[in-house]
Design a protein around this motif. Structure first.
Motif, PDB file in Angstrom:
ATOM      1  N   LEU A   1      13.869 -86.662   5.163  1.00 11.99           N
ATOM      2  CA  LEU A   1      12.949 -86.216   4.107  1.00 11.99           C
ATOM      3  C   LEU A   1      11.517 -86.229   4.623  1.00 11.99           C
ATOM      4  O   LEU A   1      11.089 -87.181   5.274  1.00 11.99           O
ATOM      5  CB  LEU A   1      13.059 -87.153   2.907  1.00 11.99           C
ATOM      6  CG  LEU A   1      13.940 -86.722   1.730  1.00 11.99           C
ATOM      7  CD1 LEU A   1      13.938 -87.820   0.691  1.00 11.99           C
ATOM      8  CD2 LEU A   1      13.471 -85.414   1.107  1.00 11.99           C
TER       9      LEU A   1
ATOM     10  N   GLU B   1       8.961 -87.914  -6.760  1.00 16.44           N
ATOM     11  CA  GLU B   1       9.393 -88.276  -5.414  1.00 16.44           C
ATOM     12  C   GLU B   1      10.385 -89.432  -5.413  1.00 16.44           C
ATOM     13  O   GLU B   1      11.413 -89.397  -4.725  1.00 16.44           O
ATOM     14  CB  GLU B   1       8.183 -88.618  -4.529  1.00 16.44           C
ATOM     15  CG  GLU B   1       8.603 -88.876  -3.094  1.00 16.44           C
ATOM     16  CD  GLU B   1       7.427 -89.106  -2.153  1.00 16.44           C
ATOM     17  OE1 GLU B   1       6.288 -88.803  -2.525  1.00 16.44           O
ATOM     18  OE2 GLU B   1       7.695 -89.599  -1.042  1.00 16.44           O
ATOM     19  N   GLU B   2      10.086 -90.477  -6.248  1.00 17.40           N
ATOM     20  CA  GLU B   2      10.987 -91.657  -6.255  1.00 17.40           C
ATOM     21  C   GLU B   2      12.390 -91.251  -6.706  1.00 17.40           C
ATOM     22  O   GLU B   2      13.386 -91.671  -6.110  1.00 17.40           O
ATOM     23  CB  GLU B   2      10.462 -92.762  -7.189  1.00 17.40           C
ATOM     24  CG  GLU B   2       9.031 -93.182  -6.965  1.00 17.40           C
ATOM     25  CD  GLU B   2       8.067 -92.347  -7.806  1.00 17.40           C
ATOM     26  OE1 GLU B   2       7.860 -92.694  -8.977  1.00 17.40           O
ATOM     27  OE2 GLU B   2       7.530 -91.345  -7.288  1.00 17.40           O
TER      28      GLU B   2
ATOM     29  N   ARG C   1      14.125 -89.350  -3.897  1.00 18.86           N
ATOM     30  CA  ARG C   1      14.528 -90.272  -2.830  1.00 18.86           C
ATOM     31  C   ARG C   1      15.755 -91.086  -3.257  1.00 18.86           C
ATOM     32  O   ARG C   1      16.694 -91.280  -2.471  1.00 18.86           O
ATOM     33  CB  ARG C   1      13.382 -91.213  -2.462  1.00 18.86           C
ATOM     34  CG  ARG C   1      12.305 -90.523  -1.633  1.00 18.86           C
ATOM     35  CD  ARG C   1      11.327 -91.509  -1.001  1.00 18.86           C
ATOM     36  NE  ARG C   1      10.257 -90.802  -0.302  1.00 18.86           N
ATOM     37  CZ  ARG C   1      10.366 -90.316   0.919  1.00 18.86           C
ATOM     38  NH1 ARG C   1      11.492 -90.496   1.594  1.00 18.86           N
ATOM     39  NH2 ARG C   1       9.383 -89.662   1.482  1.00 18.86           N
TER      40      ARG C   1
ATOM     41  N   TYR D   1      13.865 -81.515   2.772  1.00 23.68           N
ATOM     42  CA  TYR D   1      15.049 -82.271   3.177  1.00 23.68           C
ATOM     43  C   TYR D   1      15.747 -81.476   4.279  1.00 23.68           C
ATOM     44  O   TYR D   1      16.193 -80.347   4.059  1.00 23.68           O
ATOM     45  CB  TYR D   1      15.977 -82.474   1.974  1.00 23.68           C
ATOM     46  CG  TYR D   1      17.274 -83.168   2.298  1.00 23.68           C
ATOM     47  CD1 TYR D   1      17.326 -84.565   2.500  1.00 23.68           C
ATOM     48  CD2 TYR D   1      18.464 -82.443   2.392  1.00 23.68           C
ATOM     49  CE1 TYR D   1      18.521 -85.190   2.800  1.00 23.68           C
ATOM     50  CE2 TYR D   1      19.669 -83.072   2.687  1.00 23.68           C
ATOM     51  CZ  TYR D   1      19.684 -84.448   2.886  1.00 23.68           C
ATOM     52  OH  TYR D   1      20.876 -85.071   3.194  1.00 23.68           O
TER      53      TYR D   1
END
Lengths: 302, 257
Positions: free
Chosen positions: A252, A238-239, A242, A261
């Motif tokens: 998101l 996820e990081e 992002r 998205y």
């Protein structure tokens, strides 16, 4: 056009729990109308009230212009019902199920026998006319239930989750038949939680939750109104994702192991993602499911 | 009360549905429902009859046959109104399907009552034929046994429907059978005259319907004079009617929620 169904501030309570809270809607003649909502939203209860099978605790409900509590018999004489759970008569054959059911409508034998043959043809069960119910597949039972709902040549057809539990072939066949009925001028009211089904079949739909109306419109209008036209479904860290999409003007959302998205134009995002290994994504147009999840939330229902 | 009066045309279609199912299974059904009463007549009629002789001012076989006609009608109607009606109402969802047609609860229940009584008559007729072949029938008035059996069927079906309306499973019916059906069978004059019971027990028996059914049938079969026919008929009609209205009320509350 005249409305076949008119609900006004409809209320239903079970003991202390209010399952329908002031629901108002109108179903125009000849439309395929969808009643959407998560489990426990009040869909089946609303249908039961519409058929006079459940007394109202408030508001008014007219079908064919008639108040339901005084005219339940008349309304049901002109309505066909496909219930959520099969209740075909296991003691009878396919043809007998239709024959016995047709008699409940006082149909003359000549009319009944003719219609019986036509309906078996319509749902593709002519060669199974003498089969016992126990020998039918789930899809065949559903088709027979639809034939049974049409035995009185109804003006309004009420379908409670007509394709739940069916394989894709059976589902497509049922969708085709429902479209034919719609073309023949019948009014259809269906509940479903298959958004694809609603998108394909419904001219107009409402989304309800906790017995309240959340939204109403055509499937396309609802999608336009609530979500951006393009969607990326992303799986990966996820990081990382992002970080990669930082600065783009999309939105998101995290659901389980997938990030969604939403953007007016997803191309800048896909350009960045294609350079990155270890992130799989799917690019698709927004659909009704996105609207549904946005409006009813992503929590699990039971 | 207007909401509980049936539309007879719809009730007849429900009756017709049940009779169609019955025709499918009529062999085993007749065999089971008829076998037991036949056994009683044969075993007790001849066996016990040998000791009793003519002490009842009619042959014991005649005495017993008229009692068995009444109790068989009771059993058949009661069991149909409990087990079969419950099956259609709950696990099989037949009523859910019917209630989507222009048919209401009261029509379904009226159809069920008529059907239960019809089943009593079918079996009662068979028992009556065998009883005549065994020489137990002494009067042409025995043909009136048939309409009386229909009424007995209505009476016990109406009463049993109240149980069905409240039942949460088949086990519930055991209470009704143990507490009412079996005591009535044993105490209501099927095997011996009610007058041989202690007074207090006679009073209890007279409140229940089976003794009245027996008192109607026995004179018709034996050719003895019929007395208090009005009272007996009134008791049967009352049980049938009150049962029907209570059951209609309870089942409406149960299904139309």
């Amino acid at each position: 056009m005249q409305n076949v169904v008119e609900m006004n501030a409809l209320v239903k309570k079970f003991d202390e729990r209010t399952v329908v809270q002031g629901l108002s809607l109108a179903i125009p003649a000849g439309a395929c109308f969808g009643l959407l909502g998560p489990n426990g939203a009040g869909k089946t209860t609303t249908l039961r009230m519409l058929l006079g099978q459940s007394p109202l605790d408030g508001g008014s409900l007219h079908v064919f212009g008639l108040p339901i509590h005084e005219h339940a018999r008349t309304v049901r004489r002109r309505t066909g019902v496909v219930p959520q759970m099969d209740n075909l008569d296991p003691d009878f054959t396919v043809a007998e199920n239709l024959r016995v059911y047709g008699r409940y409508f006082d149909l003359p034998t000549v009319v009944l026998e003719k219609r019986l043959r036509e309906l078996l043809e319509f749902v593709g069960l002519s060669d199974r006319a003498d089969s016992r119910i126990g020998t039918l597949s789930g899809g065949m039972k559903r088709r027979l239930t639809i034939a049974r709902a049409l035995i009185n040549d109804p003006e309004l057809i009420v379908l409670d989750e007509p394709t739940t539990g069916l394989d894709p072939q059976a589902r497509h066949m049922i969708w085709a038949r429902l479209r034919e009925l719609r073309t023949a001028g019948k009014t259809l009211l269906l509940t479903t939680h298959f958004m694809e089904e609603a998108e394909r079949l419904c001219d107009e739909l409402v989304i309800i939750d906790e017995g309240k109306l959340l939204e109403q419109g055509t499937p396309a209008a609802l999608i336009r109104r609530h979500v951006e036209p393009e969607v990326l479904e992303l799986r990966g860290q996820e990081e990382n994702i992002r970080a990669m999409l930082a600065g783009l003007d999309g939105r998101l959302e995290n659901v389980g192991d997938t990030l969604y998205y939403y953007a007016r134009d997803a191309r800048p995002a896909t350009a960045r993602l294609e350079k990155q290994l270890g992130t799989s994504f799917m690019h698709r147009p927004a659909n009704l499911e996105d609207v549904f999840l946005k409006l009813t939330g992503r929590d699990l229902r039971d | 009360m207007h909401a509980t009066l049936p539309r007879w045309r719809s009730a007849l279609q429900v009756w017709r549905r049940n009779s169609l199912v019955w025709r499918r299974l009529m062999g085993p059904s007749l065999f089971i429902n008829f076998g037991e009463p036949f056994l009683y007549m044969l075993g007790l009629g001849y066996g016990l009859g040998f000791f009793i002789g003519n002490s009842m001012d009619m042959p014991y076989l005649t005495f017993l046959a008229s009692g068995i006609l009444a109790s068989a009608a009771m059993n058949i109607a009661s069991f149909e109104a409990m087990y079969s009606v419950y099956t259609r109402m709950v696990p099989q969802r037949t009523y859910d399907a019917i209630l989507a047609a222009p048919i209401e609860i009261q029509d379904i229940l009226a159809g069920e009552l008529l059907w239960c009584a019809t089943k009593s008559v079918i079996n009662g007729t068979a028992i009556l034929i065998v009883a005549s072949l065994l020489g137990a029938v002494h009067d042409w008035r025995a043909v009136f046994v048939i309409p009386v059996i229909f009424l007995i069927g209505l009476c016990f079906a109406g009463t049993a429907l109240v149980m069905t309306a409240k039942a949460q499973g088949y086990d519930f019916f055991n209470y009704y059978v143990t507490l009412l059906i079996t005591p009535m069978f044993v105490l209501s004059g099927v095997f011996y005259p009610v007058s041989s019971l202690p007074h207090w027990l006679q009073t209890v028996v007279q409140i229940l319907p089976l003794a009245h059914a027996v008192d109607l049938l026995r004179p018709l079969v034996s050719g003895r004079p019929l007395s208090n026919a009005g009272l007996h008929l009134a008791v049967l009609v009352t049980y049938a009617t009150v049962g029907y209205f209570i059951a209609a009320h309870l089942i409406r509350k149960r299904l139309l929620v």
